[in-house]
Motif scaffolding. Structure first.
Motif, PDB file in Angstrom:
ATOM      1  N   LEU A 143      26.673  29.112  84.985  1.00  0.00           N
ATOM      2  CA  LEU A 143      25.320  28.671  84.620  1.00  0.00           C
ATOM      3  C   LEU A 143      25.373  27.532  83.605  1.00  0.00           C
ATOM      4  CD1 LEU A 143      23.517  32.127  84.324  1.00  0.00           C
ATOM      5  CD2 LEU A 143      23.378  30.474  86.186  1.00  0.00           C
ATOM      6  N   PRO A 144      24.279  26.772  83.460  1.00  0.00           N
ATOM      7  CA  PRO A 144      24.272  25.639  82.534  1.00  0.00           C
ATOM      8  C   PRO A 144      24.084  26.022  81.069  1.00  0.00           C
ATOM      9  CG  PRO A 144      22.201  25.729  83.728  1.00  0.00           C
ATOM     10  CD  PRO A 144      23.088  26.800  84.312  1.00  0.00           C
ATOM     11  N   GLU A 145      23.992  27.319  80.741  1.00  0.00           N
ATOM     12  CA  GLU A 145      23.895  27.731  79.342  1.00  0.00           C
ATOM     13  C   GLU A 145      24.973  28.763  79.036  1.00  0.00           C
ATOM     14  OE1 GLU A 145      21.401  30.346  81.834  1.00  0.00           O
ATOM     15  OE2 GLU A 145      21.055  28.240  81.395  1.00  0.00           O
ATOM     16  N   SER A 146      25.381  28.824  77.770  1.00  0.00           N
ATOM     17  CA  SER A 146      26.402  29.782  77.349  1.00  0.00           C
ATOM     18  C   SER A 146      25.848  31.202  77.376  1.00  0.00           C
ATOM     19  CB  SER A 146      26.900  29.454  75.937  1.00  0.00           C
ATOM     20  OG  SER A 146      27.555  28.211  75.928  1.00  0.00           O
ATOM     21  N   ILE A 147      26.734  32.178  77.533  1.00  0.00           N
ATOM     22  CA  ILE A 147      26.360  33.587  77.621  1.00  0.00           C
ATOM     23  C   ILE A 147      27.257  34.392  76.692  1.00  0.00           C
ATOM     24  CG2 ILE A 147      26.237  35.605  79.130  1.00  0.00           C
ATOM     25  CD1 ILE A 147      26.097  33.627  81.501  1.00  0.00           C
ATOM     26  N   GLU A 148      26.671  35.303  75.924  1.00  0.00           N
ATOM     27  CA  GLU A 148      27.423  36.271  75.127  1.00  0.00           C
ATOM     28  C   GLU A 148      27.528  37.554  75.946  1.00  0.00           C
ATOM     29  OE1 GLU A 148      28.727  36.211  71.873  1.00  0.00           O
ATOM     30  OE2 GLU A 148      28.352  34.055  71.882  1.00  0.00           O
ATOM     31  N   ALA A 149      28.735  38.079  76.128  1.00  0.00           N
ATOM     32  CA  ALA A 149      28.886  39.274  76.966  1.00  0.00           C
ATOM     33  C   ALA A 149      30.163  40.025  76.602  1.00  0.00           C
ATOM     34  CB  ALA A 149      28.923  38.882  78.432  1.00  0.00           C
ATOM     35  N   TYR A 150      30.194  41.288  76.962  1.00  0.00           N
ATOM     36  CA  TYR A 150      31.412  42.084  76.942  1.00  0.00           C
ATOM     37  C   TYR A 150      32.040  41.937  78.326  1.00  0.00           C
ATOM     38  CZ  TYR A 150      29.072  44.480  73.077  1.00  0.00           C
ATOM     39  OH  TYR A 150      28.414  44.783  71.907  1.00  0.00           O
ATOM     40  N   PHE A 151      33.366  42.095  78.412  1.00  0.00           N
ATOM     41  CA  PHE A 151      33.966  42.080  79.739  1.00  0.00           C
ATOM     42  C   PHE A 151      35.178  43.004  79.787  1.00  0.00           C
ATOM     43  CE2 PHE A 151      36.870  39.171  77.755  1.00  0.00           C
ATOM     44  CZ  PHE A 151      38.055  39.317  78.459  1.00  0.00           C
ATOM     45  N   LYS A 152      35.489  43.425  80.993  1.00  0.00           N
ATOM     46  CA  LYS A 152      36.677  44.228  81.253  1.00  0.00           C
ATOM     47  C   LYS A 152      37.149  43.900  82.663  1.00  0.00           C
ATOM     48  CE  LYS A 152      38.451  48.926  80.934  1.00  0.00           C
ATOM     49  NZ  LYS A 152      38.071  50.317  80.618  1.00  0.00           N
ATOM     50  N   ILE A 153      38.420  43.620  82.806  1.00  0.00           N
ATOM     51  CA  ILE A 153      39.020  43.332  84.102  1.00  0.00           C
ATOM     52  C   ILE A 153      40.029  44.438  84.390  1.00  0.00           C
ATOM     53  CG2 ILE A 153      40.476  41.731  85.397  1.00  0.00           C
ATOM     54  CD1 ILE A 153      39.214  39.468  83.729  1.00  0.00           C
ATOM     55  N   ILE A 154      39.939  45.017  85.570  1.00  0.00           N
ATOM     56  CA  ILE A 154      40.842  46.085  85.974  1.00  0.00           C
ATOM     57  C   ILE A 154      41.577  45.640  87.229  1.00  0.00           C
ATOM     58  CG2 ILE A 154      41.029  48.493  86.717  1.00  0.00           C
ATOM     59  CD1 ILE A 154      38.345  48.966  85.224  1.00  0.00           C
ATOM     60  N   LEU A 155      42.900  45.679  87.172  1.00  0.00           N
ATOM     61  CA  LEU A 155      43.723  45.321  88.330  1.00  0.00           C
ATOM     62  C   LEU A 155      44.357  46.594  88.876  1.00  0.00           C
ATOM     63  CD1 LEU A 155      45.503  42.191  86.829  1.00  0.00           C
ATOM     64  CD2 LEU A 155      43.479  42.247  88.275  1.00  0.00           C
ATOM     65  N   LYS A 156      44.204  46.825  90.174  1.00  0.00           N
ATOM     66  CA  LYS A 156      44.756  48.010  90.823  1.00  0.00           C
ATOM     67  C   LYS A 156      45.703  47.588  91.936  1.00  0.00           C
ATOM     68  CE  LYS A 156      40.842  51.061  90.009  1.00  0.00           C
ATOM     69  NZ  LYS A 156      39.912  52.014  90.631  1.00  0.00           N
TER      70      LYS A 156
END
Length: 84
Positions: free
Chosen positions: A40-53
């Protein structure tokens, strides 16, 4: 080389993921790099988690990493940034 996902929507925001099968220049053999991008054209504050299986053996342990209890700024499309 990299593999890029199609753009997808999550919680009203547009994202894309990139996977680098050989990691980056500093990676040891057998490593992989994963990144999630805000499109998107604006910044976003977020939590994230990536899970690899494992793709065929779900009994093998998964690898998970993310921002924990801190938000991360995903910069606007076209802007570079890193989280710490």
């Amino acid at each position: 080389d990299k593999v890029q996902s199609p753009v997808f929507s999550c919680f009203g925001h547009q994202w894309a993921a990139k996977i680098y099968p050989g990691g980056n220049e500093a990676s040891k053999q057998g490593y992989v790099g994963v990144a999630v991008y805000n499109v998107l054209p604006e910044s976003i504050e977020a939590y994230f988690k990536i899970i690899l299986k494992h793709p065929t053996d779900q009994a093998k342990p998964a690898l998970a990493f993310g921002s924990g209890d801190k938000t991360v700024t995903f910069h606007a499309k076209g802007q570079r940034g890193r989280w710490k």
